[in-house]
Write an enzyme that holds these catalytic residues in place. Sequence first.
Site, PDB file in Angstrom:
ATOM      1  N   SER A 138       0.852  -1.183   0.000  1.00 41.64           N
ATOM      2  CA  SER A 138       0.000   0.000   0.000  1.00 41.64           C
ATOM      3  C   SER A 138       0.886   1.230   0.000  1.00 41.64           C
ATOM      4  CB  SER A 138      -0.898   0.024   1.236  1.00 41.64           C
ATOM      5  OG  SER A 138      -1.526   1.296   1.389  1.00 41.64           O
ATOM      6  N   TYR A 151      -1.738  -0.557  10.555  1.00 40.68           N
ATOM      7  CA  TYR A 151      -1.907  -0.944   9.153  1.00 40.68           C
ATOM      8  C   TYR A 151      -0.723  -0.469   8.309  1.00 40.68           C
ATOM      9  CZ  TYR A 151      -4.155  -1.635   4.622  1.00 40.68           C
ATOM     10  OH  TYR A 151      -4.454  -2.046   3.341  1.00 40.68           O
TER      11      TYR A 151
END
Length: 247
Positions: A138, A151
């Site tokens: 990501s 995350y």
Amino acid sequence: MTDARVVAVTGASRGIGAHTAAELARRGYTVGALSRKGIGIEQFDLADEAASRLVLIQCDVNDPQSRADAIAELVAETGRLDALVNNAGRHDEGPSKSYAVADFDKLLSDNVGSVFAMCQLAYPHLKASKGMIVNMGSYYDKMGVRYHAAYSACKAAIASITRTLAVEWGRDGIRAVTVAPGFIATDLNAKHRENQAISDYMTSRIPAGVHGTPEEVGKLVAAVIDADLVFLNGETIYLDGGQSVNN
């Protein structure tokens, strides 16, 4: 047994994983569609020819026996493994001042430990085929994002694992890359996209003014595998519409 190249895709039932599995199948690959339900793509239908190339396998990547059985089943049925796409993962967020350390540890175990374990299981088969690993990262891996310490740490760790395996396993003929999407319309961020203020803010940061799609990510992953570029190794490829470089 099959003469076609074989790719295992985790989290292949929905979102990015489903579109990645579908795109690979359309390109003629035999695709091990690994998911917890083991029922294949849930959100859309594939043409019969492409659907026939999916090998549906139940796999919980956070269960050691389940993930080992899944890789063994795929190789037993197809006779080979040429690529692994580590897509499965989950999203969580919360204020860093109160986010439980136990939740932090669990997210890293689920999102990072499982990736490393799947790479280990695939290693002997990828060594035999001179294959490759694509880890789903990501753009959060290089950004400071409120409420996303855990995350973001997961995605940074995944990119680091990719680089390490690229160096360590490169001598075995195995390549590893990370594909790092930006703001992609998936189930994981549906709640944020339903909030108009958040959605408008996110798209305002993207030069094109639109979010990405799971289809685009699937096409990129399939293209990277299809190109079979020996010299592409250890890199993180960002697909974020330019958001992370937009000042």
